[in-house]
Structures are given as C-alpha cells and as structure tokens.
Design a protein around this motif. Structure first.
Motif, PDB file in Angstrom:
ATOM      1  N   PHE A 539      -5.129 -16.914  -2.994  1.00  0.00           N
ATOM      2  CA  PHE A 539      -4.289 -17.281  -1.857  1.00  0.00           C
ATOM      3  C   PHE A 539      -5.110 -17.068  -0.590  1.00  0.00           C
ATOM      4  CE2 PHE A 539      -3.499 -12.865  -2.933  1.00  0.00           C
ATOM      5  CZ  PHE A 539      -3.556 -12.200  -1.717  1.00  0.00           C
ATOM      6  N   MET A 540      -4.660 -17.671   0.477  1.00  0.00           N
ATOM      7  CA  MET A 540      -5.343 -17.582   1.770  1.00  0.00           C
ATOM      8  C   MET A 540      -4.588 -16.633   2.694  1.00  0.00           C
ATOM      9  SD  MET A 540      -8.001 -19.543   1.544  1.00  0.00           S
ATOM     10  CE  MET A 540      -8.445 -19.518   3.289  1.00  0.00           C
ATOM     11  N   VAL A 541      -5.340 -15.946   3.542  1.00  0.00           N
ATOM     12  CA  VAL A 541      -4.749 -15.099   4.576  1.00  0.00           C
ATOM     13  C   VAL A 541      -5.303 -15.560   5.917  1.00  0.00           C
ATOM     14  CG1 VAL A 541      -4.551 -12.776   5.518  1.00  0.00           C
ATOM     15  CG2 VAL A 541      -4.448 -13.131   3.043  1.00  0.00           C
ATOM     16  N   TYR A 542      -4.409 -15.906   6.829  1.00  0.00           N
ATOM     17  CA  TYR A 542      -4.810 -16.382   8.163  1.00  0.00           C
ATOM     18  C   TYR A 542      -4.403 -15.345   9.205  1.00  0.00           C
ATOM     19  CZ  TYR A 542      -5.443 -20.899   5.874  1.00  0.00           C
ATOM     20  OH  TYR A 542      -5.851 -21.913   5.042  1.00  0.00           O
ATOM     21  N   GLY A 543      -5.177 -15.237  10.247  1.00  0.00           N
ATOM     22  CA  GLY A 543      -4.823 -14.362  11.355  1.00  0.00           C
ATOM     23  C   GLY A 543      -5.424 -12.983  11.245  1.00  0.00           C
ATOM     24  N   ARG A 544      -4.956 -12.095  12.108  1.00  0.00           N
ATOM     25  CA  ARG A 544      -5.509 -10.746  12.235  1.00  0.00           C
ATOM     26  C   ARG A 544      -5.075  -9.855  11.068  1.00  0.00           C
ATOM     27  NH1 ARG A 544      -3.642  -6.052  14.630  1.00  0.00           N
ATOM     28  NH2 ARG A 544      -5.257  -4.662  15.484  1.00  0.00           N
ATOM     29  N   LYS A 545      -6.017  -9.067  10.569  1.00  0.00           N
ATOM     30  CA  LYS A 545      -5.756  -8.115   9.475  1.00  0.00           C
ATOM     31  C   LYS A 545      -5.850  -6.694  10.015  1.00  0.00           C
ATOM     32  CE  LYS A 545      -7.994 -11.185   6.098  1.00  0.00           C
ATOM     33  NZ  LYS A 545      -9.151 -11.336   5.170  1.00  0.00           N
ATOM     34  N   THR A 546      -4.948  -5.848   9.565  1.00  0.00           N
ATOM     35  CA  THR A 546      -4.998  -4.424   9.908  1.00  0.00           C
ATOM     36  C   THR A 546      -5.615  -3.674   8.738  1.00  0.00           C
ATOM     37  OG1 THR A 546      -3.021  -4.617  11.263  1.00  0.00           O
ATOM     38  CG2 THR A 546      -3.650  -2.401  10.567  1.00  0.00           C
ATOM     39  N   TYR A 547      -6.693  -2.938   8.973  1.00  0.00           N
ATOM     40  CA  TYR A 547      -7.410  -2.284   7.873  1.00  0.00           C
ATOM     41  C   TYR A 547      -7.046  -0.802   7.766  1.00  0.00           C
ATOM     42  CZ  TYR A 547     -10.346  -6.319   6.951  1.00  0.00           C
ATOM     43  OH  TYR A 547     -10.796  -7.564   6.595  1.00  0.00           O
ATOM     44  N   VAL A 548      -7.007  -0.336   6.508  1.00  0.00           N
ATOM     45  CA  VAL A 548      -6.771   1.077   6.203  1.00  0.00           C
ATOM     46  C   VAL A 548      -7.835   1.511   5.203  1.00  0.00           C
ATOM     47  CG1 VAL A 548      -5.181   2.774   5.232  1.00  0.00           C
ATOM     48  CG2 VAL A 548      -4.282   0.837   6.531  1.00  0.00           C
ATOM     49  N   THR A 549      -8.455   2.658   5.447  1.00  0.00           N
ATOM     50  CA  THR A 549      -9.410   3.195   4.458  1.00  0.00           C
ATOM     51  C   THR A 549      -8.657   4.112   3.504  1.00  0.00           C
ATOM     52  OG1 THR A 549     -11.246   3.085   6.015  1.00  0.00           O
ATOM     53  CG2 THR A 549     -11.504   4.544   4.117  1.00  0.00           C
ATOM     54  N   ALA A 550      -8.747   3.807   2.226  1.00  0.00           N
ATOM     55  CA  ALA A 550      -7.981   4.561   1.216  1.00  0.00           C
ATOM     56  C   ALA A 550      -8.920   5.256   0.236  1.00  0.00           C
ATOM     57  CB  ALA A 550      -7.050   3.621   0.466  1.00  0.00           C
ATOM     58  N   GLU A 551      -8.644   6.538  -0.034  1.00  0.00           N
ATOM     59  CA  GLU A 551      -9.394   7.266  -1.056  1.00  0.00           C
ATOM     60  C   GLU A 551      -8.883   6.860  -2.446  1.00  0.00           C
ATOM     61  OE1 GLU A 551     -10.872  11.544   0.209  1.00  0.00           O
ATOM     62  OE2 GLU A 551      -8.680  11.411   0.317  1.00  0.00           O
ATOM     63  N   LEU A 552      -9.808   6.746  -3.404  1.00  0.00           N
ATOM     64  CA  LEU A 552      -9.427   6.369  -4.773  1.00  0.00           C
ATOM     65  C   LEU A 552      -9.014   7.631  -5.528  1.00  0.00           C
ATOM     66  CD1 LEU A 552     -10.768   3.759  -3.823  1.00  0.00           C
ATOM     67  CD2 LEU A 552     -11.693   3.487  -6.132  1.00  0.00           C
ATOM     68  N   ARG A 553      -7.775   8.038  -5.304  1.00  0.00           N
ATOM     69  CA  ARG A 553      -7.237   9.255  -5.931  1.00  0.00           C
ATOM     70  C   ARG A 553      -5.779   9.001  -6.289  1.00  0.00           C
ATOM     71  NH1 ARG A 553      -8.969  14.161  -1.982  1.00  0.00           N
ATOM     72  NH2 ARG A 553      -8.398  15.429  -3.808  1.00  0.00           N
ATOM     73  N   LEU A 554      -5.455   9.201  -7.543  1.00  0.00           N
ATOM     74  CA  LEU A 554      -4.090   9.019  -8.043  1.00  0.00           C
ATOM     75  C   LEU A 554      -3.561  10.349  -8.552  1.00  0.00           C
ATOM     76  CD1 LEU A 554      -4.524   5.691 -10.060  1.00  0.00           C
ATOM     77  CD2 LEU A 554      -3.317   5.964  -7.881  1.00  0.00           C
ATOM     78  N   ALA A 555      -2.263  10.389  -8.827  1.00  0.00           N
ATOM     79  CA  ALA A 555      -1.632  11.603  -9.365  1.00  0.00           C
ATOM     80  C   ALA A 555      -0.730  11.222 -10.533  1.00  0.00           C
ATOM     81  CB  ALA A 555      -0.827  12.314  -8.279  1.00  0.00           C
ATOM     82  N   ALA A 556      -0.880  11.924 -11.638  1.00  0.00           N
ATOM     83  CA  ALA A 556       0.041  11.778 -12.772  1.00  0.00           C
ATOM     84  C   ALA A 556       1.137  12.817 -12.608  1.00  0.00           C
ATOM     85  CB  ALA A 556      -0.696  11.976 -14.091  1.00  0.00           C
ATOM     86  N   VAL A 557       2.393  12.364 -12.584  1.00  0.00           N
ATOM     87  CA  VAL A 557       3.533  13.255 -12.353  1.00  0.00           C
ATOM     88  C   VAL A 557       4.597  12.997 -13.414  1.00  0.00           C
ATOM     89  CG1 VAL A 557       3.118  13.341  -9.866  1.00  0.00           C
ATOM     90  CG2 VAL A 557       4.659  11.594 -10.803  1.00  0.00           C
ATOM     91  N   SER A 558       5.540  13.905 -13.509  1.00  0.00           N
ATOM     92  CA  SER A 558       6.662  13.740 -14.426  1.00  0.00           C
ATOM     93  C   SER A 558       7.903  13.426 -13.612  1.00  0.00           C
ATOM     94  CB  SER A 558       6.877  15.018 -15.246  1.00  0.00           C
ATOM     95  OG  SER A 558       7.996  14.875 -16.099  1.00  0.00           O
TER      96      SER A 558
END
Length: 632
Positions: A539-558
């Motif tokens: 798909f195409m994305v037009y216009g301004r993008k807002t960027y976020v830097t994300a750490e690759l860390r997940l959590a396994a929870v119950s």
C-alpha cells in the motif's frame, strides 16, 4: 475378543459406508499385532478414524484411538502406499466376513478378513502388494506378488431375509444351536436368542425337532433378522466380556448393558472394554511375576539367615566350651595327646591334632589353636567371625523386611489396579484469528497484520477515520491499526509502535530497536502513482509521517481470559503485570515457551504451549527474567 457375524458386518457396513466413502486417508497406524487404524478426512465432515481389527471387528469413530508412538516398518510401507488416497467405496465382500475398501487410484483395495485367524491385505488388480501377515501354506497363500484368493464361501443369512426351507441347510446330527450358528452363519449370540424366543432347548438334536418347534424357530429367526434391518444397538457386559449387539437380546437381559446411538459405537465400546481387560490381565500377570520373584528372593535370604544363625550358634557354643576348659590350653603342648583326649571328653567335639596345630570342630564351627599362641588370641578369631556373622545376618534381615514391604506394596497395587483404554475426542481447535490483537495500558485496542494479505484486509476492512496506522520503516513489517488512535496518549502510541517493531523483520535480524512511523487513515492508499506498479500486499502512504523509535522488547504475561500472552514490554510494566521478557535471540519457540510457562508458574498444557509458540516473532527469541538472561 469381539466377533461379528456376517449379518452384523452387513449392518455395520451399511452404517459406516456413507461416512467412509469419498474420504481421504490422512495417516495410517498399525496397533498391536492385528489392527490397523486409518485416520480419515472428509470435506464437510472433518477428521475421524476407522479401526480395522483382523479376525475381530471394525468400527468408525470421531475419537482419537490409542496408537504407538513409533511406527513400525510395516506401518511405513502401508503409509507409503495409501496415504493421501481417496476412498471410492466400502463394501462387504460377497456377504463373507470380509470388508473391502476400494480406492479411486490404480485399482487398489484394502481387504480386512474378520474371520479367524484374520488378516489385512492391500491388492492391486487382485494381486497382493502388502499384507499384515504373509504365509504360503495351504490353498490360500498370502504373500506379496501372489494373486489373492477368497476363502471357501459359506452360507450366511442376511438381515431381513429368511431363506426358504432353511432347515435343509442345517446339519441334522448337530445340536440345533450349533447348526443355526455355523450352518446359517448366524453366530452364537443370535442363535441362542432365536432358541430362547422359540422356547426350544439349544442342545436338542436338529433331526429330532418336531414341526411345531421348527415353526417357532422360523418365526423367532424371522423376527431377529427383521430387527437387524432396523438396529437398536446395545452392549452387554458379562464378567470381563463385552458383547455388542445390533438388537436387544432377551438371552442377555439379566446382564449389565448400555444402549448406543450407532452399532459402530457399540462395537467400539466392546472392543475398547476388552482391550482394557486384556491390559488389566497383563498388568496382573506382570505383578504376579514380580511377587513370585520377590518371594523367591525372600526365601533365599531366609534360608541363608537360617544357615548363618546355626553357624553362629555353633561358634558361640564352641567359644563357651573352650573358655570353660581354658586351663587345659596353658601347657597343652607339653602333653598334646593326653590333653587332646581330655578336651574331646570335656568339650564334646571332634579334635584333630596335627603337629603344631590343634583343630576343634563342633557342627559348622571350627577352632584352631596354634603352638606358641595364647588361647585368648585363638578365640579372638572366633569372636571376629561371630561379629561378621551378626552383621551379615542383620543386613539380610533388613533386606528381608524391605522385600516384604515391596511384596505388600505390589499386592496392594494388584488389588487396586484398574485399567481403562483412553480415547478422547479431538479438541475443537480455536479458529486462528486473522490478526494479532492486544490492548494498550490505556485500554485502546490494537490490531496487527500477520502477513501481506492480512495487512491489506486489515487496512481495507477494519480502518476507521479516528484510527492510526503504524508501520516499521523496514521491509517486512506488519500493518498495525491503533483503534481510536486519534484520542490515544503518547504512551499508547509507543506501545503500539513497540509491538509493530517486534513483529517486523528487525526481530529476525536481531536489531535492538527500529523506527516506526505513524499516519492517519486518509494517508493510506492502494493506488500507486501514475506509471508505477504496486506489488501484491503493498500500500502507499502519502504525506507527513510521525516517527517513533521502539525497542525490540516484548513481555510474556498471564492474562485471565487469554492465558499466556505476549504484549509489549511497555504495556506489561505500565500495568504492573508479572512478566518474562523476550528479546531477539536464537532460542527456538518450543523451548522458549516451556521456559516461559515454567517461570510464570503456569501449568504446562499442549494448548498453552502451541498458543505461546505461535506468538513468538519468527519462532526465535532470547528469554530474560528479572533482568537476567535465561535463554540466549
């Protein structure tokens, strides 16, 4: 062992045929020495199993039957020949106790001989290409490459059809029950039922029957055959025997019984009951053998203890005797002959004088007195021997106590033994959701695509004007929709960005973080610029993008409703959930899932394991617990 008559096989084939015809063979198992289980699949019906027990019975069930863990060579050969084939038809071969399963391909057919001794053979153009048991003796050799020959045909009555003047078919010199069972192929239980209903002695000679008795037998036989056309399945339990019947039997009315919905279910119930009884008998046999072995061990030790006690007693007696005449040993070697005679008289034992040695023998005890040594030193050897015997006896007695305790435990185990054959219905699999889903710490729903197709489906069908779309700035990223994202906080957007980054290719490449952009729904388009090509799933994305830097860390929870689940680490921390952390790594999903469930103290079940494995990005990760590396 469950046995079926020709008439019962006809009933069962008519019942099972509609389910089996046009089904595909998914897998094959050889169970025990004489049975084959076909796992079948039929569109619109699902998966079910057909058990073919040579020399016994067959039945169809939607339960998972017990199977060996490791396939035999025979199993592998049969799997290679019929797995994936489509069944054209199941039929009874010439109203014999043989069923035939014909396949659509290569004129193949699988025959099950249900009469003793029983066999299963796979034919191609009537030539044997596989046999459960091969032999060359007699007039019916069964071996690969040989043409298959049916056994000599015998007459059998059919459900609903009373043959005319059937008494001419009976052996006049046999008891009537044997004639009905054997000559009409009726089987023992139905022959006995016919005679009970007719009020005729089952041991009466066939030739001696009066016309009235013959009429009553004919009427009762006609009733039973009509009832077989409209089965009322039931299983009777007689001691350890289970008897399936297609009709209600007055002859077995006093025994415990249960009705079933189908005759196939009745046969299965009886078959599994008798299998359980055989397992119970085998367990009894093994425990009895164990008890016999233990009793022999106890007997051997008791015999040794008895012998050692006798020897110890002789030693102690000899020691007492020697001590009572110790003065004779003080100057024994000055007059050895005379004092040897006195010792024999006072001690009452055999004495042997040999140069510088004196031997005293009393039963199993022996005392040796050497010239130049004191009597007390010589007795010291006997004291040591007595001490050794006492220790040995004590050890043996302790072993006897342990053996007797083991005998008691084994006897109790034998009394308490109860064997059942476990069958279970296949668990209804939860339909796989087309998207991954979770809720942020602020309660906003997040939907994540699983692949290119689901990405497009998500954006086309589930995107609203107040949502936000997130995508990692790397090829191979899921499309993520943060529902009502226009109202979400920066923390909620960070959590959605973190899970987007973790399910992107950045995880596989073991990045520590990734850039994720966020856009409005109006910026997403499925139309490429003029003159350009948009690959499938893009798909195409037009216009301004807002960027976020994300750490690759997940959590396994119950989670209470979902069980073990994987969420962004930011979400778990903000909700104060107990968690196990996941980062990019090389530990396989199966091993990681077991470790996670153990650390979260969640009971390990196959369902939880499979669910958790499926949530681990790219099937690999590293596991951290309380900031310590557990699995790399």
């Amino acid at each position: 062992m469950v046995k079926l008559s020709s008439a019962e096989i006809a009933v069962l084939v008519n019942e099972v045929r509609p389910m089996v015809n046009e089904a595909f063979v998914k897998n094959v198992y050889i169970v025990g020495h004489k049975s084959v289980v076909l796992k079948l699949f039929k569109p619109g019906v699902g998966t079910f199993e057909l058990l073919l027990a040579a020399g016994s019975a067959f039945f169809c069930t939607d339960k998972n039957l017990p199977k060996p863990e490791k396939p035999s060579d025979q199993t592998a050969r049969l799997r290679k020949l019929i797995t994936g084939l489509k069944i054209a038809e199941m039929m009874q071969k010439g109203f014999e106790r043989i069923i035939e399963i014909k396949f659509h391909k290569d004129n193949l057919s699988l025959l099950t001989e249900l009469m003793p001794p029983g066999n299963l053979v796979l034919l191609k153009d009537e030539v044997v290409i596989w046999a459960l048991e091969s032999f060359e003796k007699g007039s019916r050799p069964v071996r690969k490459g040989f043409e298959y020959k049916l056994p000599a045909q015998r007459f059998s009555v059919k459900p609903g059809a009373l043959p005319e003047d059937f008494f001419k078919l009976l052996n006049p010199s046999s008891p009537i029950i044997a004639s009905l069972s054997r000559d009409l192929g009726l089987g023992g239980k139905y022959a006995e039922e016919v005679l009970l209903r007719a009020g005729v002695d089952k041991q009466a000679n066939t030739s001696s029957l009066a016309d009235e008795q013959k009429r009553k037998i004919a009427d009762a036989l006609s009733d039973v055959l009509k009832e077989l056309e409209l089965p009322r399945p039931v299983v009777y339990f007689r001691d350890d025997e289970a008897v399936p019947s297609a009709v209600m039997l007055k002859s077995l009315a006093n025994f415990r019984h249960m009705t079933t919905n189908t005759f196939s279910e009745a046969v299965m119930t009886a078959y599994l009951h008798e299998m359980a009884c055989e397992q119970k008998a085998e367990a009894y046999k093994q425990l009895n053998e164990k008890i016999r072995a233990l009793e022999k061990m106890r007997g051997d030790r008791l015999y040794v203890v008895q012998a050692l006690e006798a020897k110890k007693k002789d030693l102690e007696t000899l020691i007492d005797k020697v001590l009572s005449v110790s003065r004779l040993f003080e100057d024994f070697w000055t007059e050895p002959e005379q004092k040897s005679t006195l010792l024999q008289k006072h001690v009452g034992c055999k004495t042997i004088l040999n140069q510088d040695l004196l031997h005293l023998e009393m039963g199993e005890a022996k005392f040796t007195f050497r010239k130049g040594e004191s009597v007390h030193r010589a007795l010291g050897r006997l004291y040591n021997e007595v001490k050794t015997l006492r220790n040995t006896i004590a050890k043996l007695q302790q072993e006897i106590i342990q053996i007797e305790e083991e005998i008691r435990k084994t006897a109790f185990e034998k009394e308490a033994i109860s064997v059942t054959v476990n069958v279970r219905k296949p668990e209804a699999r939860k339909p796989k959701k087309p998207f991954r889903e979770f809720r942020t710490s602020g309660g906003f729903a997040v939907m994540i695509g699983r692949d290119a197709n689901s990405n497009i489906q998500l954006l086309k069908k589930h995107l609203s004007k107040d949502d936000l779309v997130l995508h990692a700035d790397i090829p191979g990223s899921p499309a993520t929709v943060l529902k009502n994202g226009a109202r979400a906080s920066a923390e909620d957007i960070q959590e959605a960005a973190q899970i987007t980054a973790c399910y992107s290719r950045a995880w596989r490449e073991k990045f520590s973080n990734a850039s994720v952009y966020c856009v409005q729904p109006s910026q997403v388009s499925f139309t490429p610029p003029s003159g350009q090509f948009l690959p499938k799933g893009s798909f195409m994305v037009y216009g301004r993008k807002t960027y976020v830097t994300a750490e690759l860390r997940l959590a396994a929870v119950s989670l209470e409703k979902e069980g073990a689940s994987i969420v962004p680490l930011l979400t778990a921390r903000r909700l104060n959930l107990a968690y196990v952390e996941l980062r990019p790594g090389k530990t396989g999903a199966g091993e990681a899932a077991k470790t996670i469930l153990d650390l979260l103290k969640i009971p390990v079940s196959q369902e939880d394991l499979k669910s958790l494995e499926a949530q681990i990005p790219y099937g690999v990760c590293s596991v951290f617990y309380q900031d310590k590396l557990i699995k790399s």
